[in-house]
Design a protein around this motif. Structure first.
Motif, PDB file in Angstrom:
ATOM      1  N   ALA A   1       0.856  -1.183   0.000  1.00 48.76           N
ATOM      2  CA  ALA A   1       0.000   0.000   0.000  1.00 48.76           C
ATOM      3  C   ALA A   1       0.890   1.230   0.000  1.00 48.76           C
ATOM      4  CB  ALA A   1      -0.921   0.002   1.211  1.00 48.76           C
TER       5      ALA A   1
ATOM      6  N   GLY B   1      -9.555   1.862  -0.400  1.00 50.58           N
ATOM      7  CA  GLY B   1      -8.424   1.007  -0.119  1.00 50.58           C
ATOM      8  C   GLY B   1      -8.751  -0.474  -0.142  1.00 50.58           C
TER       9      GLY B   1
ATOM     10  N   GLN C   1      -6.306  -0.935   3.487  1.00 51.17           N
ATOM     11  CA  GLN C   1      -5.898  -1.833   2.407  1.00 51.17           C
ATOM     12  C   GLN C   1      -5.326  -3.137   2.948  1.00 51.17           C
ATOM     13  OE1 GLN C   1      -3.882   0.375  -0.623  1.00 51.17           O
ATOM     14  NE2 GLN C   1      -3.053  -1.448  -1.622  1.00 51.17           N
TER      15      GLN C   1
END
Length: 276
Positions: A101, A122, A175
């Motif tokens: 990420a 995300g 995420q």
């Protein structure tokens, strides 16, 4: 949590957890030329699970360029970049997003999305996988960790610079990738939230993740990073633990300004300040 390596047949290959100390990302002999200028010159870097690594150096040293090489946004002109044991080109865009990420220096949103909607973005790499049902929990946890739960219903475009930075961090946390790549995440933040971000990085590493953070505050790096990489002129000039790498001689030379490094009188921890 044990994750399968694929789902469904023909879908993205899902990541599996790494053991502490495993190399999860690697740069070897990286050269990068931008606008006719070589901004990285033979850089090596290893990112390990369970560690926070800080990238340090003066403006123009190559910190953000090295992070861009790790993310895959800046293809190297020579050398190799690998993630989870394979060069970046081995993975699809979705598979990269499942593994790392990225928080950029500046995040802009053109449409009137709420903070909660931005954070939920995300979760898009996990759509159609067995872990899609974690979306609500991941969003809630991301909002809380970045201290933006109270902003969830606000429009992202109406936030202050610091609030936007924290909302963008919440998206990255939601995420739930194994590798976090953060480019100057503390730049727009007040003192409390600067500490919060590095504490989050520290906890993520303790939970088995890997964090690479570009930061200008040498004191924050010394306090929270397991290892630091100091760049100057596109080259790595020091790499190691903060105690070993961040010496007054090295820092004074790199920053072209006298720097003091000493032990805090109460805690004994490393303190780094410009000579005034």
């Amino acid at each position: 949590m044990s994750r399968p390596t694929w789902w469904p047949r023909g879908g993205p290959r899902l990541p599996v957890p790494s053991a502490p100390g495993d190399v999860v990302a690697q740069v070897r002999g990286a050269h990068l030329t931008r606008g006719g200028t070589e901004v990285l010159r033979g850089v090596d870097l290893e990112v390990r699970a369970g560690e926070v690594r800080a990238l340090l150096g003066p403006n123009g040293a190559g910190k953000s360029s090295l992070l861009g090489v790790l993310t895959g946004d800046l293809p190297v002109t020579a050398g190799t970049v690998a993630l989870d044991g394979h060069e970046l080109g081995h993975w699809t865009t979705t598979e990269l997003a499942l593994r790392r990420a990225v928080l950029l220096q500046s995040v802009s949103v053109s449409f009137p999305f709420t903070v909660a909607e931005v954070v939920r973005m995300g979760r898009s790499p996990w759509r159609g996988t067995p872990f899609e049902d974690e979306d609500d929990d991941a969003v809630t946890e991301g909002l809380a960790a970045a201290d933006v739960t109270h902003l969830a219903g606000r429009l992202f475009t109406e936030l202050s610079g610091g609030e936007r930075a924290r909302a963008a961090l919440a998206r990255v946390l939601a995420q739930r990738a194994g590798v976090l790549l953060l480019d100057e995440p503390t730049a727009a933040l007040d003192l409390r939230h600067q500490e919060l971000v590095l504490q989050l990085a520290r906890r993520r590493a303790q939970d088995g993740g890997a964090v690479v953070v570009v930061v200008h505050d040498l004191g924050l790096a010394a306090a929270y990073a397991d290892r630091v990489t100091v760049l100057s002129g596109g080259r790595v000039v020091a790499d190691g633990t903060p105690g070993d790498a961040l010496t007054p001689e090295l820092l004074s030379g790199v920053y072209e300004y006298p720097v003091d490094v000493f032990a805090h009188p109460s805690t004994g921890r490393q303190v780094i300040l410009p000579v005034r």
